[in-house]
Design an enzyme around this catalytic site. Structure first.
Site, PDB file in Angstrom:
ATOM      1  N   CYS A 293       2.566   1.654  -5.247  1.00  0.00           N
ATOM      2  CA  CYS A 293       3.376   2.852  -5.379  1.00  0.00           C
ATOM      3  C   CYS A 293       4.576   2.622  -6.307  1.00  0.00           C
ATOM      4  O   CYS A 293       4.407   2.425  -7.503  1.00  0.00           O
ATOM      5  CB  CYS A 293       3.798   3.320  -3.986  1.00  0.00           C
ATOM      6  N   HIS A 294       5.793   2.626  -5.787  1.00  0.00           N
ATOM      7  CA  HIS A 294       6.992   2.359  -6.583  1.00  0.00           C
ATOM      8  C   HIS A 294       7.351   0.871  -6.622  1.00  0.00           C
ATOM      9  O   HIS A 294       8.289   0.476  -7.302  1.00  0.00           O
ATOM     10  CB  HIS A 294       8.182   3.152  -6.038  1.00  0.00           C
TER      11      HIS A 294
END
Length: 186
Positions: A117-118
Site C-alpha cells: 500500500c503506502h
C-alpha cells in the site's frame, strides 16, 4: 503455502516497522502468515507501548503492542523487514531520521523487504526504489517513478529481495509472496 517454505522460514527474525495509523490488516495478516510459517516477529515503532491501528484509514482499529522502540533497534539483528501501509503510518515514519536509517540499513545490506500500500514511501526515503519495479497504492505511482522506480499495477511484484503489493484486497497473494521472499533469503 508449501511445507518446504514453512521449514525455510522457521526461526527467521522479521522486523515490522509501524507507527500510529498503520492499516491494521496490512500488519496483522502478513504477521499471521509469517508466524504460521515459523518466523519470529518483532514490531518496531517510534515509541514503546502500543500503536493505534486503523481500519481503512478512517476507523480506529485495535492497539498493536510494540516489541522494540526504534531507538533500540538494530537492522543487523533481523533477517528481513515488513513495511505495512495506511497513509498516516509511513508518512510519520518517513519524517523520522532513525526510521529512514533503519530501512536504509536493510536496503544497503540487500536484506529482503516486503511493503504494501503506502509502505513503499519508506523505500523512496531510504533510497531503495531507484531501478526497481514496484507496485503500491495508486497515489504513490508518481512518487515512485520520480524516485527512479518502474511502477506497475499488479497484485504483487517481486524484484530481487523486494516484494510489493497494492492494497488490503491483495493480502492473500501478498502474504504468500512475503513468506516466499523470506524463505528464499534463508
Amino acid at each position: 503455502m508449501t511445507e518446504d517454505i514453512m521449514v525455510d522460514v522457521k526461526g527467521r527474525k522479521i522486523a515490522v516497522l509501524a507507527a500510529d495509523g498503520v492499516e491494521e490488516v496490512e500488519l496483522t495478516e502478513p504477521v499471521k502468515a509469517l508466524e504460521s510459517a515459523g518466523a519470529k516477529i518483532t514490531v518496531v515503532s517510534l515509541k514503546t507501548g502500543q500503536i493505534q491501528a486503523m481500519q481503512q484509514d478512517v476507523n480506529p482499529g485495535r492497539k498493536i503492542d510494540v516489541d522494540l522502540a526504534l531507538a533500540e533497534a538494530d537492522a543487523s539483528d533481523f533477517d528481513g523487514l515488513l513495511l505495512p501501509g495506511g497513509t498516516t503510518n509511513p508518512d510519520k515514519l518517513r519524517m523520522d531520521e532513525k526510521a529512514v536509517a533503519f530501512v536504509r540499513a536493510f536496503v544497503d545490506a540487500d536484506k529482503p523487504i516486503a511493503a504494501i500500500c503506502h509502505g513503499p514511501w519508506m523505500l523512496i526515503e531510504a533510497g531503495g526504489a531507484k531501478g526497481r519495479t514496484l507496485t503500491s497504492w495508486p497515489s504513490l505511482q508518481t512518487d515512485l517513478r520520480n524516485a527512479g522506480a518502474e511502477w506497475v499495477d499488479r497484485t504483487v511484484v517481486k524484484d530481487g529481495r523486494l516484494v510489493t503489493s497494492r492494497n488490503p484486497q491483495d493480502l492473500p497473494a501478498f502474504c504468500e509472496g512475503v513468506v516466499s521472499l523470506f524463505a528464499e533469503a534463508a
